[in-house]
Scaffold this active site. Structure first.
Site, short mmCIF file in Angstrom:
data_model
loop_
_atom_site.label_atom_id
_atom_site.label_comp_id
_atom_site.label_asym_id
_atom_site.label_seq_id
_atom_site.Cartn_x
_atom_site.Cartn_y
_atom_site.Cartn_z
N LYS A 1 0.89 -1.18 0.00
CA LYS A 1 0.00 0.00 0.00
C LYS A 1 0.92 1.21 0.00
CE LYS A 1 -4.21 1.67 2.25
NZ LYS A 1 -4.94 2.04 1.04
N1 PMP Z 1 -7.38 -1.48 -3.43
C1 PMP Z 1 -6.86 -0.26 -3.24
C2 PMP Z 1 -6.03 0.34 -4.33
C3 PMP Z 1 -7.10 0.45 -2.06
O1 PMP Z 1 -6.59 1.68 -1.89
C4 PMP Z 1 -7.90 -0.13 -1.06
C5 PMP Z 1 -8.18 0.63 0.22
N2 PMP Z 1 -7.17 0.40 1.15
C6 PMP Z 1 -8.42 -1.42 -1.28
C7 PMP Z 1 -8.14 -2.06 -2.47
C8 PMP Z 1 -9.25 -2.10 -0.24
O2 PMP Z 1 -8.44 -2.44 0.86
P1 PMP Z 1 -9.00 -2.52 2.33
O3 PMP Z 1 -10.21 -3.36 2.29
O4 PMP Z 1 -7.90 -3.14 3.10
O5 PMP Z 1 -9.31 -1.13 2.79
#
Ligand code: PMP
Length: 299
Positions: free
Chosen positions: A157
């Protein structure tokens, strides 16, 4: 600008809680020039931080993939989050942790550089209105593609990867859509600009294999919920034609939770969907485990 800043009240930065105006970093920070930063978006429901361990594990993994280390232990970060929540009297909150490379050098290499961390907590306004949850949002198909895992650290991330998300979201908004559906480098359905995607085809759930994009924590929660609820679920490489067979589509993410999709449009075609039984079942089960102290899953 000052009003925007004041909503964050205090910021935890490198071990200290300071007023947001005093949480400052140098213009010469490596992260600002070369995107050497990773972050997490986390939610607290009724004073309980949802999936905190999973988020902190992903933060460490994200930093490792970029070649640096989170400079604080998970216990320190947990304590910092709960202290900030208490100081700001937040029960329901959005928590943002960011870890970034500092100012030791301004060359492309960030080896042995100083690494920092900060946490902001605020009551984030919902991204979408009630009608979006009842009718579903509208997506266009982005021009930008999710890159191959040997082109970018796609499981991290990392702030740098959000360049593609921001461009796609802006393109969508400018064209009158709510968000963008992103395909991957092979042309398979990947995800939206900052959330994962699920399709309902003949009473079964399908979601793309996260081999070149973030394996969201909400996505994993929905997969676990589906297993517990007896809803068939498969991870698969989904070509765009899979939309022809889908009756329901929804997105998942920490900020949006479970958000139905009503329409997808692109050069490849146009599709309409209606949130139905499976979307509602997953929405309710998710609300149960986050808001209503449901005990379907361990959190
Ligand atoms: N893909 C991306 C590119 C994101 O930014 C997010 C948000 N964090 C997600 C998927 C979903 O991840 P999560 O469920 O962990 O928030």
């Amino acid at each position: 600008m000052s009003d925007q800043l004041s909503q964050y009240n205090n910021i935890w930065i490198d071990g200290e809680i300071v007023p947001s105006y005093d949480a400052k970093i140098s213009i010469m920070s490596h992260a600002l020039h070369y995107a050497s930063s990773v972050f997490e978006g986390i939610r607290a429901y009724d004073s309980h931080v949802f999936k905190l361990n999973q988020h902190l594990n992903r933060l460490e993994a994200s930093a490792q993939l970029l070649g640096f280390t989170v400079p604080y232990t998970k216990d320190i970060l947990k304590q910092a989050i709960y202290s900030l929540m208490e100081a700001q009297q937040h029960k329901e909150a959005y928590i943002r942790i960011i870890v970034w490379c500092g100012i030791d050098k301004i060359t492309v290499s960030h080896s042995n550089i100083d690494v920092h961390a900060a946490i902001a907590i605020w009551e984030r306004a919902p991204n979408y209105q009630e009608k979006h949850f009842t009718e579903g949002i509208r997506l266009c198909i982005a021009d930008w593609k999710r890159p191959a895992p040997d082109t970018a650290p796609t499981q991290s991330k990392a702030a740098g990867l959000y360049m593609i998300s921001s461009l796609s979201k802006v393109q969508a908004e400018k064209s009158g859509y709510d968000d963008a559906l992103m395909l991957d480098y092979r042309g398979y359905i990947a995800e939206a600009s900052s959330s994962n995607i699920f399709l309902v085809i003949d009473n079964a759930l399908y979601t793309p294999i996260p081999d070149c994009f973030l394996n969201g924590i909400t996505r994993l929660t929905v997969i676990e919920l589906a297993h517990k609820l007896g809803i068939p679920i498969a991870e698969a490489h989904l070509s765009i034609d899979a939309l022809d067979r889908a009756q329901e589509v929804f997105l998942t993410g920490t900020a949006i939770e479970i958000l139905p999709v009503g329409r997808i449009e692109g050069a490849q075609g146009k599709w309409s969907f209606k949130p139905g039984l499976i979307t509602h079942t997953i929405c309710n089960a998710f609300a149960d485990i986050t808001r209503n102290n449901g005990n379907l899953l361990s959190s």
